[in-house]
Design a protein around this motif. Structure first.
Motif, short mmCIF file in Angstrom:
data_model
loop_
_atom_site.label_atom_id
_atom_site.label_comp_id
_atom_site.label_asym_id
_atom_site.label_seq_id
_atom_site.Cartn_x
_atom_site.Cartn_y
_atom_site.Cartn_z
N GLY A 112 -4.79 -1.58 -0.30
CA GLY A 112 -3.94 -0.44 -0.02
C GLY A 112 -3.85 -0.17 1.48
O GLY A 112 -4.58 -0.75 2.28
N ASP A 113 -2.92 0.68 1.84
CA ASP A 113 -2.73 1.03 3.26
C ASP A 113 -3.75 2.10 3.63
O ASP A 113 -3.53 3.30 3.41
N TRP A 153 1.79 -21.85 -0.32
CA TRP A 153 2.56 -20.60 -0.33
C TRP A 153 1.94 -19.57 -1.25
O TRP A 153 1.31 -19.89 -2.25
N LEU A 154 2.13 -18.34 -0.85
CA LEU A 154 1.59 -17.17 -1.53
C LEU A 154 2.76 -16.36 -2.08
O LEU A 154 3.75 -16.13 -1.38
N ALA A 155 2.64 -15.94 -3.32
CA ALA A 155 3.67 -15.13 -3.96
C ALA A 155 3.08 -13.78 -4.32
O ALA A 155 2.09 -13.70 -5.05
N SER A 156 3.69 -12.70 -3.83
CA SER A 156 3.22 -11.36 -4.17
C SER A 156 3.90 -10.88 -5.44
O SER A 156 5.12 -10.98 -5.58
N LEU A 208 0.87 -2.77 2.11
CA LEU A 208 -0.22 -3.39 1.36
C LEU A 208 -0.62 -2.50 0.19
O LEU A 208 -1.80 -2.24 -0.05
N GLY A 209 0.38 -2.04 -0.55
CA GLY A 209 0.11 -1.18 -1.70
C GLY A 209 -0.83 -1.85 -2.69
O GLY A 209 -0.66 -3.02 -3.03
N ALA A 210 -1.81 -1.10 -3.17
CA ALA A 210 -2.84 -1.67 -4.03
C ALA A 210 -2.51 -1.49 -5.50
O ALA A 210 -1.96 -0.47 -5.91
N LEU A 227 -1.59 -16.25 -5.95
CA LEU A 227 -0.91 -15.08 -6.50
C LEU A 227 -1.52 -13.85 -5.82
O LEU A 227 -2.72 -13.62 -5.88
N ASP A 228 -0.66 -13.09 -5.18
CA ASP A 228 -1.10 -11.93 -4.41
C ASP A 228 -0.73 -10.67 -5.18
O ASP A 228 0.45 -10.39 -5.40
N LEU A 229 -1.74 -9.92 -5.60
CA LEU A 229 -1.51 -8.72 -6.40
C LEU A 229 -1.32 -7.54 -5.45
O LEU A 229 -2.27 -7.05 -4.85
N LYS A 230 -0.06 -7.11 -5.32
CA LYS A 230 0.29 -6.10 -4.32
C LYS A 230 1.44 -5.26 -4.86
O LYS A 230 2.39 -5.81 -5.44
N ASP A 231 1.39 -3.96 -4.66
CA ASP A 231 2.43 -3.06 -5.13
C ASP A 231 3.37 -2.72 -3.98
O ASP A 231 3.05 -1.86 -3.15
N PRO A 232 4.55 -3.36 -3.89
CA PRO A 232 5.44 -3.12 -2.75
C PRO A 232 5.99 -1.71 -2.70
O PRO A 232 6.41 -1.25 -1.63
#
Length: 245
Positions: free
Chosen positions: A64-65, A4-7, A35-37, A25-30
């Motif tokens: 990012g998007d 499993w992946l956790a953002s 797919l915010g970077a 660990l998924d580094l993402k800015d919701p």
């Protein structure tokens, strides 16, 4: 076994997630889109801080998007690759020139960068044969993931489980890592684990329902416990999806 992946939205959330033992660990800015970077300097700092951690989860980061143009996608992917993360995630929509973007990224893959394509299930036709899986494999991508661009409905609202299973089989046949994400709930886990993807990805379910809220440690515990202990053969009945991820 499905991992499993956790953002995580920022570095402070990492300490709340690590005790649960995510595989990625998924580094993402919701707050910045599907797919915010993160800022590249912040990603580099996390890579450095965790590099000596025994048994640390692998790290992925989004670019990012971006519009589906090579001149936008390739520099963004290279910038994130230079941070040292294990996987660079790139979103692909059918509009624009996704094929040209994939081909243009082949040189980055040839340099050893592990690229993961995120294909938006609510934008592409719900048929694995319509996805550019063969092109991704030919370009040297490491993985392919189905997610959703919009977060009002979950992944299983847009694609049936047999279609998701066909995607997993198709991607695996092309030697790609496979992932499923997009407003997944705890109740979705048994059915999706039964399809045997390499990873299931979560954000909203780790926040108690709203993807832009902060991490809820109790929600994290529920997801982690279900990923470890959920039987992979008894799909639950479908219900409305209030979770946003």
């Amino acid at each position: 076994m499905t991992g499993w992946l956790a953002s995580v939205a920022d570095a402070a959330e990492i300490a709340l997630i690590l005790p649960a033992g995510p595989d990625i660990l998924d580094l993402k800015d919701p707050a910045a889109g599907a797919l915010g970077a993160w800022d590249a300097e912040d990603i580099t700092r996390v890579v450095r801080d965790l590099e000596t951690m025994p048994g640390r989860p692998r790290l992925s980061a989004t670019i990012g998007d971006q519009p589906m143009r090579p001149d936008a996608v390739v520099p963004a992917a290279r910038r994130i690759a230079e941070t040292g993360v294990d996987f660079v995630k790139i979103g692909f929509a059918p509009d624009g020139a996704p094929d040209r973007c994939i081909d243009a990224l082949a040189s980055l893959a040839a340099e050893g960068v592990k690229l993961v394509a995120v294909l938006f299930a609510d934008l592409w036709p719900s048929d694995p044969c319509c996805l550019p899986v063969d092109r991704l494999a030919a370009a040297g991508f490491r993985g392919a993931m189905l997610d959703t661009a919009g977060k009002r409905h979950g992944l299983r609202h847009h694609w049936q489980d047999d279609q998701l299973g066909s995607f997993v089989c198709c991607a695996r046949a092309h030697r790609l890592l496979t992932g499923l994400a997009g407003s997944l709930r705890v109740a979705d886990i048994p059915a999706l684990k039964a399809l045997s993807p390499d990873y299931l990805g979560f954000r909203g379910a780790l926040c108690g329902g709203e993807r832009t809220a902060g991490i809820d440690p109790q929600a994290v515990t529920r997801v982690a416990a279900c990923m470890v202990g959920a039987p992979a053969a008894t799909p639950p009945p479908r219900q409305p999806e209030p979770v946003r991820s």
